[in-house]
Design a protein around this motif. Sequence first.
Motif, PDB file in Angstrom:
ATOM      1  N   ASN A 288       0.567  -1.120   0.195  1.00 38.33           N
ATOM      2  CA  ASN A 288       0.090   0.151   0.059  1.00 38.33           C
ATOM      3  C   ASN A 288       0.751   1.339  -0.284  1.00 38.33           C
ATOM      4  O   ASN A 288       0.417   2.285   0.588  1.00 38.33           O
ATOM      5  N   MET A 289       2.081   1.101  -0.510  1.00 38.60           N
ATOM      6  CA  MET A 289       2.820   2.367  -0.899  1.00 38.60           C
ATOM      7  C   MET A 289       3.538   2.751   0.355  1.00 38.60           C
ATOM      8  O   MET A 289       4.057   4.016   0.405  1.00 38.60           O
ATOM      9  N   VAL A 290       3.666   1.986   1.497  1.00 38.21           N
ATOM     10  CA  VAL A 290       3.969   2.494   2.640  1.00 38.21           C
ATOM     11  C   VAL A 290       5.609   2.379   2.514  1.00 38.21           C
ATOM     12  O   VAL A 290       5.876   1.008   2.566  1.00 38.21           O
ATOM     13  N   PRO A 291       6.511   3.303   2.725  1.00 31.74           N
ATOM     14  CA  PRO A 291       8.038   2.995   2.997  1.00 31.74           C
ATOM     15  C   PRO A 291       8.377   2.153   4.012  1.00 31.74           C
ATOM     16  O   PRO A 291       7.711   2.209   5.150  1.00 31.74           O
ATOM     17  N   ARG A 351       9.496  -7.727  -5.894  1.00 28.44           N
ATOM     18  CA  ARG A 351      10.816  -7.328  -5.383  1.00 28.44           C
ATOM     19  C   ARG A 351      10.564  -5.770  -4.938  1.00 28.44           C
ATOM     20  O   ARG A 351       9.706  -4.943  -5.556  1.00 28.44           O
ATOM     21  N   PRO A 352      11.071  -5.640  -3.706  1.00 30.15           N
ATOM     22  CA  PRO A 352      10.805  -4.443  -2.853  1.00 30.15           C
ATOM     23  C   PRO A 352      11.509  -3.379  -3.573  1.00 30.15           C
ATOM     24  O   PRO A 352      12.849  -3.480  -3.637  1.00 30.15           O
ATOM     25  N   GLU A 353      11.116  -2.388  -4.338  1.00 32.91           N
ATOM     26  CA  GLU A 353      11.921  -1.288  -5.105  1.00 32.91           C
ATOM     27  C   GLU A 353      12.134  -0.074  -4.277  1.00 32.91           C
ATOM     28  O   GLU A 353      11.523   0.511  -3.245  1.00 32.91           O
ATOM     29  N   TRP A 354      13.471   0.473  -4.454  1.00 36.90           N
ATOM     30  CA  TRP A 354      14.222   1.573  -3.971  1.00 36.90           C
ATOM     31  C   TRP A 354      12.852   2.781  -4.023  1.00 36.90           C
ATOM     32  O   TRP A 354      12.636   2.919  -5.220  1.00 36.90           O
ATOM     33  N   ASP A 355      12.832   3.418  -3.139  1.00 36.98           N
ATOM     34  CA  ASP A 355      11.705   4.503  -3.143  1.00 36.98           C
ATOM     35  C   ASP A 355      11.917   5.555  -4.183  1.00 36.98           C
ATOM     36  O   ASP A 355      11.198   5.952  -5.022  1.00 36.98           O
TER      37      ASP A 355
END
Length: 431
Positions: A288-291, A351-355
């Motif tokens: 949900n776009m949470v860093p 994959r968790p992407e760099w913000d």
Amino acid sequence: MKIKKIVIIRIIYIIVLYLIYNILLNQYDYVTRYLTNFIFLVFIFIKFIFGQLDFYAERFRLKNIFVNFSIDAIFAFVFFIFLRKLEIFYVFGAVFIFQTIFRKIISSIYMKKKNVLIFGSNHIENNIQQDIINSLDYNYIGYISNNKSRATKYLIGNYDEMEKIIKENKVDLLVIVKDMQSPSFKKYLKRLFDLKINGLKVLSYEIFNEEIQKKIDASKIDEEWLLQSNGFDILNDGMQKNMKRGVDLVIASTLMILLSPMALIVAILIKLESKGPVIFKQVRIGENMVPFKVYKFRSMKIHDPQKYSKYAQDNDNRVTKIGNFIRKTRIDELPQLFCILKGTMSFVGPRPEWDILAKEYEKQIPYYNLRHMIKPGLTGWAQVMYPYGENIEDTKRKLEYDLYYLKHQDLILDVLIIFKTVKVILFGKGK
């Protein structure tokens, strides 16, 4: 090859293999049934990991014979160490002979490549042509189109020559990439229907992409598609989410305990080789776009990120010697097990992407943020199906696989991804 045929052939293969293995072991009166059955399960799992349960015509080659022989020899040697009887080599010798003969028969009779023809020239934009060329399942004949202004070397005729080309090249599968609503296409529908009745398989580009290639073209997505599409159970099914979370906790806890000695050794080697912290931290975009902060073993020398590419390149001089090894074997990802326990990541997911990169992709790639509707994963469908991304085009291609996972996620797909990840690690294809 149809999935049903693959499953049937694999079942026959495993059953016959088990009968040969079990009958011969019983004849020589070796060990208990429970132990021999357990070893057989391990044996089959190893065969799967090394791709020896795949039966394609072009895969019957010396490499497969060598791999099968090596696995059989190792298991025979392990048996011999405990039993001290030479007859055990006869058992695995018979198993090896059966495997080789079975693969040769199946490959020559059933596993012939399908001849594929593309209808239309839009494959130039959507990369489907290259996918077919690279596939082990298909023999690419070429494409037909009336648009000669953008012709490539693969153009073999126009639409009016369709029937002749299909018959001459014995085409098994026709993939439609042209706009199927256009008047120029509709005039060929009747002829296509007749050809389909005669045995030709006809698929639209979208169906071929999703059902055969296991990905979804993001350029074809719009609000109407999202509203009408089936699947996406992971977004709404609370029980499925809880099961996935339970599996995450079990796997992450187990791996943290088992791999802690390796993690300690890697941490010491990193510290000895170069200056800087052992653990690399970076803000990534989560569910949900949470860093959130992701943790990895540091694999690069300390450097100014403003002076280098945001992507790791082949032979990147920033990567240390130990870093190169842990990146290829995915050992650098081990600290992310802590993220899984915290709940910011899952074991399987996009994959968790760099913000910083995620903000750029959001502007350049339509519907990119759909991948952030679920937790990012330590491994995922895109990671095992497509190589490491080094540019925006790679990111678009990987998004296609992430969207497929988002739509079709279930426990079986997660298990398949884990198996494929093991293969990636064993063969050092990580980066």
